[in-house]
Design a protein around this motif. Structure first.
Motif, PDB file in Angstrom:
ATOM      1  N   ALA A  94       0.480  12.708   0.013  1.00 56.70           N
ATOM      2  CA  ALA A  94       1.146  11.326   0.227  1.00 56.70           C
ATOM      3  C   ALA A  94       1.395  11.290   1.800  1.00 56.70           C
ATOM      4  O   ALA A  94       1.243  10.001   2.239  1.00 56.70           O
ATOM      5  CB  ALA A  94       2.443  11.098  -0.714  1.00 56.70           C
ATOM      6  N   GLN A 118       0.811  -1.357   0.051  1.00 56.81           N
ATOM      7  CA  GLN A 118      -0.149   0.037  -0.145  1.00 56.81           C
ATOM      8  C   GLN A 118       0.846   1.371  -0.009  1.00 56.81           C
ATOM      9  O   GLN A 118       0.526   2.192  -0.734  1.00 56.81           O
ATOM     10  CB  GLN A 118      -0.739  -0.014   1.090  1.00 56.81           C
ATOM     11  CG  GLN A 118      -1.880  -1.086   1.245  1.00 56.81           C
ATOM     12  CD  GLN A 118      -2.625  -1.269   2.442  1.00 56.81           C
ATOM     13  OE1 GLN A 118      -2.364  -0.657   3.614  1.00 56.81           O
ATOM     14  NE2 GLN A 118      -3.951  -2.016   2.334  1.00 56.81           N
ATOM     15  N   LEU A 123       1.360   4.256  -2.698  1.00 58.22           N
ATOM     16  CA  LEU A 123       1.180   5.690  -2.664  1.00 58.22           C
ATOM     17  C   LEU A 123       2.527   6.302  -2.915  1.00 58.22           C
ATOM     18  O   LEU A 123       2.187   7.479  -3.522  1.00 58.22           O
ATOM     19  CB  LEU A 123       1.103   5.750  -0.962  1.00 58.22           C
ATOM     20  CG  LEU A 123       0.657   7.014  -0.441  1.00 58.22           C
ATOM     21  CD1 LEU A 123      -0.563   7.508  -0.989  1.00 58.22           C
ATOM     22  CD2 LEU A 123       0.536   6.967   1.062  1.00 58.22           C
ATOM     23  N   ALA A 154      -2.074  10.584   3.626  1.00 59.90           N
ATOM     24  CA  ALA A 154      -2.568   9.143   3.325  1.00 59.90           C
ATOM     25  C   ALA A 154      -1.777   8.046   4.105  1.00 59.90           C
ATOM     26  O   ALA A 154      -2.184   7.126   4.425  1.00 59.90           O
ATOM     27  CB  ALA A 154      -2.565   8.842   1.861  1.00 59.90           C
ATOM     28  N   ALA A 155      -0.550   8.346   3.996  1.00 65.28           N
ATOM     29  CA  ALA A 155       0.412   7.250   4.806  1.00 65.28           C
ATOM     30  C   ALA A 155       0.024   7.159   6.147  1.00 65.28           C
ATOM     31  O   ALA A 155       0.233   6.115   6.904  1.00 65.28           O
ATOM     32  CB  ALA A 155       1.994   7.592   4.664  1.00 65.28           C
TER      33      ALA A 155
END
Length: 197
Positions: A174, A150, A154, A177-178
């Motif tokens: 990013a 995942q 990303l 989202a991480a």
């Protein structure tokens, strides 16, 4: 040509290919910009593809070594290091000389999966995913391979958007989202280590 001169040639060729692409750059230009005659180049590299492979191997080593060292400087705990990968990514994306991923470029220009150049590019990505998986495992992720996959998706998306559009937006999105992915994948006691600032 001495070993140091060979290394210098490969380093300079790496820069030239990264800026101009692989198929678009001919050996005449490599010779002109490096100051090394084509005769000397061909004594060490039978073909242009051999030189390209040497640049990819060098860049793989340099990039992965830089990433590991940078992550270790930015964070000490495994959970923190997972997010530090995205701090390091931000630094790279915002460099003035950033021109996208050299390995994606190479695989796009040499699309046959049987090509050694395509294979070297794929190997670079595989080794990065192994590194992410090790970090995820040390951080206590229940499914470290899944989290690594995942995070790598990303990262690849961020590199592409940074190259095509806005590196600042790509880096920030990013990173955010991480945090979500990492917080969801780690045990509850690890969450504060990767909480948002």
């Amino acid at each position: 040509m001495s070993a140091s001169k060979r290394e210098e040639l490969v380093q300079n060729a790496l820069t030239i290919f990264y800026e101009g692409g692989f198929n678009a750059i001919g050996m005449d230009r490599i010779a002109a910009e490096t100051g090394v005659s084509k005769t000397s180049i061909y004594k060490h590299f039978r073909t242009k593809e051999d030189l390209i492979l040497a640049t990819l191997r060098l860049h793989d080593e340099q990039f992965r070594n830089w990433l590991v060292r940078r992550v270790e400087v930015l964070a000490s705990e495994p959970a923190q290091r997972l997010l530090a990968v995205f701090d390091a990514l931000r630094e790279w994306l915002l460099e003035p000389e950033f021109r996208g991923c050299m390995f994606v470029k190479a695989s796009a220009e040499f699309q046959d999966r049987a090509s050694p150049i395509h294979a070297a590019s794929a190997e670079h990505k595989r080794l990065l995913q192994i590194y992410f998986e090790k970090l995820a495992d040390k951080a206590g992720a229940g499914h470290p391979g899944e989290l690594a996959a995942q995070l790598q998706l990303l990262i690849e998306g961020a590199i592409t958007i940074a190259h095509l559009h806005d590196p600042h937006l790509a880096a920030e999105t990013a990173g955010a989202a991480a945090r979500v992915l990492i917080n969801a994948a780690l045990p509850a006691n690890a969450v504060p280590m990767v909480a948002e600032d």
